[in-house]
Design an enzyme around this catalytic site. Structure first.
Site, short mmCIF file in Angstrom:
data_model
loop_
_atom_site.label_atom_id
_atom_site.label_comp_id
_atom_site.label_asym_id
_atom_site.label_seq_id
_atom_site.Cartn_x
_atom_site.Cartn_y
_atom_site.Cartn_z
N CYS A 2 0.87 -1.18 0.00
CA CYS A 2 0.00 0.00 0.00
C CYS A 2 0.90 1.23 0.00
O CYS A 2 2.11 1.13 0.20
CB CYS A 2 -0.86 0.04 1.26
N ARG A 27 1.43 1.36 -5.93
CA ARG A 27 1.54 0.44 -4.80
C ARG A 27 0.18 -0.19 -4.44
O ARG A 27 0.11 -1.03 -3.54
CB ARG A 27 2.09 1.18 -3.57
N TRP A 75 -3.88 -1.66 -1.29
CA TRP A 75 -4.00 -2.91 -2.02
C TRP A 75 -4.39 -3.96 -0.98
O TRP A 75 -3.62 -4.28 -0.08
CB TRP A 75 -2.71 -3.30 -2.73
N ASN A 100 0.90 0.15 6.20
CA ASN A 100 1.30 -0.68 5.06
C ASN A 100 1.98 -1.91 5.62
O ASN A 100 2.92 -1.79 6.40
CB ASN A 100 2.27 0.11 4.16
N GLY A 101 1.50 -3.10 5.26
CA GLY A 101 2.13 -4.32 5.77
C GLY A 101 1.09 -5.29 6.31
O GLY A 101 -0.10 -5.19 5.97
N GLU A 485 14.75 -20.55 -19.98
CA GLU A 485 14.41 -19.13 -20.03
C GLU A 485 15.45 -18.36 -20.87
O GLU A 485 15.10 -17.47 -21.65
CB GLU A 485 14.31 -18.56 -18.61
N LYS A 489 14.52 -16.31 -24.25
CA LYS A 489 14.86 -14.89 -24.43
C LYS A 489 15.65 -14.70 -25.72
O LYS A 489 15.40 -13.77 -26.47
CB LYS A 489 15.73 -14.37 -23.26
N GLU A 492 13.26 -15.18 -28.86
CA GLU A 492 12.23 -14.15 -29.10
C GLU A 492 12.85 -12.79 -29.42
O GLU A 492 12.25 -11.99 -30.15
CB GLU A 492 11.22 -14.06 -27.96
N HIS A 508 21.67 -38.13 -25.37
CA HIS A 508 20.57 -38.93 -25.90
C HIS A 508 20.02 -38.37 -27.21
O HIS A 508 18.89 -38.69 -27.58
CB HIS A 508 19.46 -39.05 -24.84
N LYS A 608 2.38 -8.62 -25.85
CA LYS A 608 2.70 -8.62 -24.42
C LYS A 608 1.69 -9.45 -23.63
O LYS A 608 2.05 -10.14 -22.69
CB LYS A 608 2.71 -7.17 -23.90
C1 AGP Z 1 8.17 -13.90 -22.36
O1 AGP Z 1 9.25 -13.13 -22.65
C2 AGP Z 1 7.03 -13.81 -23.28
N1 AGP Z 1 6.58 -12.48 -23.42
C3 AGP Z 1 5.93 -14.83 -23.08
O2 AGP Z 1 6.48 -16.10 -23.09
C4 AGP Z 1 5.05 -14.71 -21.80
O3 AGP Z 1 5.79 -15.06 -20.68
C5 AGP Z 1 3.82 -15.62 -21.95
O4 AGP Z 1 3.04 -15.17 -23.04
C6 AGP Z 1 2.98 -15.66 -20.71
O5 AGP Z 1 2.44 -14.43 -20.40
P1 AGP Z 1 1.85 -14.14 -18.96
O6 AGP Z 1 2.95 -14.26 -17.98
O7 AGP Z 1 1.31 -12.74 -19.07
O8 AGP Z 1 0.75 -15.13 -18.72
#
Ligand code: AGP
Length: 613
Positions: A2, A27, A75, A100-101, A485, A489, A492, A508, A608
């Site tokens: 908060c 916040r 929040w 807050n907390g 991950e 990265k 993409e 394998h 996004k």
């Molecule tokens: C990650 O860099 C990507 N933008 C993508 O894999 C993302 O993590 C995925 O679409 C899931 O999105 P979310 O965390 O909003 O559910």
């Protein structure tokens, strides 16, 4: 999380409180309120559901005027968003408090106070604070002494601002586990959760330390440490200029968000841990009862969030000893899964709107009504938050770059807190083990900051990828998920085809891919699998690959021809290692993307928030 603001000013404080609250909305913004001490020495309060603008509209019609006041944007943790649960809370017309907390022992305190005829008008844990201070004020006579006495009864994390008509001219504040700063002005003194709320009034700040209590008047600030000893705290001059979701001095949002990680992690930890324990209430007041009866965990997520969940599988089974499964949402939702009673169904999502993840949650609730759902999410207004039984917000702040960075590391931090909390509720973890993990978490922001210092070396390594079209990432144990991950990265951002494998799996099949044009990137913490990983590195090297190894200093990987070794840091544990090794992989992808000239913040074909199947 908060936001708190307050002050004692020469003129009406109300406009300053409203303006500051707007800066603190990041916040939390499910309700807001303020209370001022009027010239007639009466507490006058206004509260409103929703954003600060609703509060502002209410105030225009009521004319709230006083030189002393405190305000809050909320929040919700205890009690749903509503006017009655909004802060400030007032006890017997005599104590106004913002908080807050989380007060962990509020039920116990509430029972004691109810027995003393104190009336509760909200569902929050905050009212016990007001009542405890009210009680102590009768005994000690000053607000300062009352607060110093009352806080000895609180367990948990808090920052507080308190005013009282019985001690006009003073604001007393306390900090334990949640941030609070003092802003020193020419015409008054102020308090806030974050300097951004006060930057238009002053540049001079005092950052309270853990356990500090301060007695503030218009012309003075007196600070006491946790032992009630008067102390001087340094006055710092802020260089902060503006508070925007702009790129600032960074070339891209992604770069900015990578470098925001120490702050994002510390915001995610805020009010959820003390120096030696995780607060179970951070997962909501129903969490303890639910976590005690959980027998299975099923994690569902997509993309980067899936990779965070994969790390959590290792942690939850290791720490809490609960069988844990993980699956991508788009598969799970369509395959008629068997869902056992007493399953904790965890969705992880930055946006909280990913269609496949949301639908998987809806499907599972239809299959078995006896499951419990928890979402770990960065968007407090999202569908996943609304439809989940338990919620845990990552406090990464807005993530603009399509490629997730700070959302990922704050998901990992949240999942680490969950693993410990489950371990405690299932009686699988001792206080000493918890303390070791929490100590590591408390050091994370500075460890991440240290890892970020290696950007220059990573820029050099990125050149390796100038003319490459394939790459292979390897790791063992939970570091396999970090390799995944890293590969996600790289693909993409730079459109380089990248695969990730558990290092022991190479022989394998995937080892056939290796040649001098396929760089292999390995992550090598000094853990129980290091010797196995070293053997895997030999296997790769003997196939003529170019290699990059990110190692913990003490891992001491033997240097070989065409192998670049970058030491990251030392003394990492099972929780800190995956988070810290993420940093160089993010920087590597970012700098390879710059070399390749791709659109860093908006890579082709991606969105996004993927709100369609
Ligand atoms: C990650 O860099 C990507 N933008 C993508 O894999 C993302 O993590 C995925 O679409 C899931 O999105 P979310 O965390 O909003 O559910």
């Amino acid at each position: 999380m908060c936001g708190i603001i307050g002050g004692i000013y020469q003129n009406n404080i109300t406009p300053i409180l409203i303006d500051g609250l707007k800066y603190l909305e990041y916040r939390g913004y499910d309700s807001a309120g303020l209370v001022v001490l009027t010239n007639d020495n009466v507490l006058q309060r206004v509260r409103a559901i929703g954003k600060v603008v609703n509060l502002e509209n209410n105030i225009n019609s009521e004319i709230i005027n006083g030189t002393i006041g405190i305000a809050h944007t909320r929040w919700a943790t205890h009690g749903k968003p509503s006017t009655k649960n909004a802060h400030p809370h007032i006890c017997n017309d005599s104590i106004g408090v913002v908080h807050n907390g989380i007060i962990e022992n509020f039920l116990e305190l509430k029972a004691q106070q109810q027995a003393q005829n104190y009336i509760f008008t909200s569902d929050t844990d905050t009212e016990v604070i007001g009542h405890a201070i009210h009680q102590a004020l009768k005994k000690y006579g000053t607000l300062l002494k009352a607060v110093q006495s009352a806080i000895t009864t609180f367990q948990g994390a808090y920052s507080l601002g308190v005013i009282s008509p019985q001690n006009p001219g003073h604001i007393v504040i306390a900090r334990s586990g949640s941030p609070l700063i003092i802003g020193l002005g020419d015409n008054g003194n102020f308090i806030a959760s974050d300097q951004v709320a006060l930057i238009s009034i002053t540049k001079q700040f005092i950052f309270l330390e853990e356990g500090d209590v301060a007695d503030i008047t218009k012309d003075s600030v007196i600070i006491f440490d946790k032992n009630n000893i008067k102390v001087e705290r340094e006055i710092k001059i802020s260089k902060l200029k503006n508070w925007q979701t702009s790129k600032g001095n960074y070339a891209h949002y992604m770069q900015k968000e990578i470098f925001e990680q120490p702050q994002a992690i510390s915001d995610t930890l805020e009010s959820r841990i003390t120096k030696d324990k995780v607060l179970t209430l951070a997962f909501g007041h129903k969490a303890e009862i639910i976590f005690k009866k959980i027998k299975h965990v099923q994690i569902i997520a997509c993309g980067t969030s899936y990779n965070a969940g994969l790390v959590a599988k290792y942690w939850i089974e290791d720490i809490a000893k609960i069988p844990t499964h993980i699956e991508v949402s788009s598969e799970y939702r369509y395959r008629n899964p068997i869902v056992l009673d007493n399953t904790l169904f965890i969705t992880i999502s930055q946006s909280g709107e990913t269609a496949d993840t949301l639908e998987a949650l809806r499907v599972v609730k239809k299959i078995n009504k006896n499951i419990h759902s928890l979402t770990i999410c960065n968007n407090s207004e999202s569908s996943l938050i609304r439809e989940s039984e338990l919620i845990f917000l990552t406090h990464a702040g807005p993530e603009i770059s399509v490629a997730s960075t700070k959302a990922f590391t704050t998901q990992l931090v949240s999942l680490a807190l969950l693993s410990v909390t489950l371990g405690k509720c299932q009686q699988q973890i001792s206080q000493t083990q918890e303390k070791v993990i929490v100590n590591g978490l408390n050091h994370l922001p500075s460890l991440v900051a240290k890892a970020l210092e290696q950007e220059d070396q990573i820029i050099e390594l990125a050149n390796t990828f100038k003319d490459k079209f394939n790459a292979l990432f390897i790791g063992r144990g939970s570091m396999h998920a970090i390799a995944m991950e890293g590969a996600l990265k790289l693909k993409e951002l730079s459109y380089i085809h990248a695969e990730a494998y558990p290092a022991g799996e190479l022989k394998h099949g995937p080892i056939a891919l290796i040649d001098k044009n396929t760089p292999v990137i390995a992550v090598a913490p000094n853990d129980e699998l290091l010797d196995k990983l070293k053997s895997n590195l030999q296997e790769v090297k003997s196939r003529g690959s170019q290699m990059i190894v990110f190692e913990e200093e003490s891992s001491k990987v033997t240097p070989m021809q065409d192998m670049n070794i970058l030491s990251i840091t030392n003394n990492l544990g099972r929780i800190t290692a995956p988070i810290i090794f993420t940093i160089p992989l993010q920087l590597l992808s970012y700098h390879v993307a710059l070399i390749k000239g791709t659109n860093v913040d908006q890579p082709r074909n991606l969105a996004k928030s993927v709100t369609v199947e």
